[in-house]
Design an enzyme around this catalytic site. Structure first.
Site, short mmCIF file in Angstrom:
data_model
loop_
_atom_site.label_atom_id
_atom_site.label_comp_id
_atom_site.label_asym_id
_atom_site.label_seq_id
_atom_site.Cartn_x
_atom_site.Cartn_y
_atom_site.Cartn_z
CG ASP A 65 -7.75 2.93 0.84
OD1 ASP A 65 -8.89 3.31 1.14
OD2 ASP A 65 -6.88 2.74 1.72
CG ASP A 125 -1.93 1.12 1.23
OD1 ASP A 125 -1.91 1.94 0.29
OD2 ASP A 125 -2.76 1.18 2.16
CG ASP A 176 -6.09 -3.71 5.78
OD1 ASP A 176 -5.36 -4.06 6.72
OD2 ASP A 176 -5.99 -2.59 5.22
CD GLU A 198 -5.13 -0.59 0.06
OE1 GLU A 198 -5.04 -1.79 0.36
OE2 GLU A 198 -5.47 0.29 0.86
CE LYS A 203 -8.82 1.93 4.48
NZ LYS A 203 -7.68 2.83 4.24
MG MG Z 1 -4.86 1.92 1.98
#
Ligand code: MG
Length: 358
Positions: free
Chosen positions: A242, A189, A319, A217, A266
């Site tokens: 993301d 990431d 995650d 990511e 998220k």
């Molecule tokens: Mg991330």
């Protein structure tokens, strides 16, 4: 069941160790807990993580936004919860982490009122999930040491933070791979830290060196969708969005221009479970997988994310390790960790029995 009052309480939890990405360094987790009281015996719990560099929200702005949302929702009946979620999302723009905290508290209430765990209300039947573990951005030696220690603890999937210097990042990955071996899966990431050509260079160079990376990511800046597409089209390595993806609208656009192979959902970015399920549905229709991640969040909101993940087949990558970085847990109940395994609670709703110290 009518909404009577929505209140907030800021909390601060020291981290066990410093958490560093290409965007920020965190020593203390700041979250805002939310309580939704009703005209029944049920109380809903939620939590928001202020992440100013990603969502633009601070602990203060979240408390003010929740007060505004509370005024908009007070008196509404959860029997017609579609309308409640529509009002939650339309009563103000942005402020998605504040909305997420209220949203998860409302889902908590819906499941509690039916006497079942939230993942069952959402259609799930899985009670256990496997999470990766994050390796903070640091010197090569420190990252190799942290990776080896986590593997020794039983973790088999590492999420490695990179993105501050392409040459150094490649070296980090090579040294970590040499230390942990091919039994361990590595996700990387960059948190927007690379230029497009740097991201392509890193992706190609790690492939050339035979370093097995599962996915990359957010290699480039969040709003530069064309750059994300540029990187994805030049690599075999799956590229996940993301910070680029807050809403279903953005997910649609990224999929339309071929910029992503997967989406990291998220709750703090999208405004909660109601909106997260729409993103997952869009990804599923496009035939791409979703990851579920979190900000630096406590057990409460990560429990909500785990319920969603356990009930959503489009979410296949977890995650959800943030609570493992916290020195204390502000709530009683919720998910429990057994190495890399997350076990969901059997109790109704989120399974949070209360906020400690209140
Ligand atoms: Mg991330």
């Amino acid at each position: 069941m009518k909404i009577r009052r929505i209140t907030t309480k800021p909390i601060s939890i020291p981290l066990k160790q410093v958490f560093r990405t290409a965007l920020r360094t965190v020593n203390t987790l700041e979250n805002v807990l939310v309580r939704v009281e009703t005209d029944t015996e049920f109380t809903g719990f939620g939590s928001a993580a202020p992440t100013a560099v990603i969502t633009g929200e601070t602990a203060g702005s979240i408390a003010h936004a929740v007060a505004h949302i509370g005024a908009a929702l007070e008196g509404m009946d959860l029997a017609g919860h579609e309308l409640v979620f529509q009002r939650l999302n339309s009563c103000m723009v942005a402020n998605n982490s504040a909305k997420a905290a209220v949203d998860m508290a409302l889902y908590d209430l819906l499941a509690k009122s039916m006497g079942i765990p939230l993942y069952r209300l959402l259609g799930g039947n899985i009670q256990s999930l496997k999470t990766d573990i994050t390796i903070s951005l640091d010197s090569i030696d420190a990252m190799v040491e942290a990776s080896s220690a986590r593997v020794a603890e039983g973790f088999t999937i590492l999420k490695i933070k990179v993105g501050n210097n392409p040459e150094l990042d490649i070296e980090r990955l090579e040294q970590i791979y040499r230390a942990v071996g091919s039994e361990v899966s590595m996700r990387i990431d960059a948190n927007q830290g690379w230029q497009p050509k740097e991201a392509v260079y890193v992706g190609r160079e790690i492939a050339r060196r035979g370093i097995p990376v599962e996915l990359m990511e957010q290699p480039v800046a969040a709003h530069r969708y064309r750059d994300l597409a540029y990187v994805r089209k030049r690599l075999m390595l799956p590229v996940y969005g993301d910070e680029s993806v807050f809403s279903g609208t953005e997910a649609l656009e990224l999929i339309r221009i071929g910029a992503v192979d997967g989406i990291n959902i998220k709750l703090m970015k999208c405004g909660g479970i109601y909106n997260a399920r729409k993103i997952a549905a869009i990804a599923e229709a496009a035939g791409i997988p979703c990851m579920i991640g979190s900000m630096m969040e406590c057990h409460l909101s990560v429990t909500a994310a785990a319920h969603l993940a356990a009930a959503t087949s489009a979410i296949s990558i977890m995650d959800l390790d943030a609570p493992l970085f916290c020195s204390t847990n502000p709530v009683a109940g919720g998910i429990s960790y057994h190495g890399e395994e997350i076990v969901l609670p059997d109790e109704p709703g989120l399974g949070i029995s209360g906020l400690k110290g209140s």
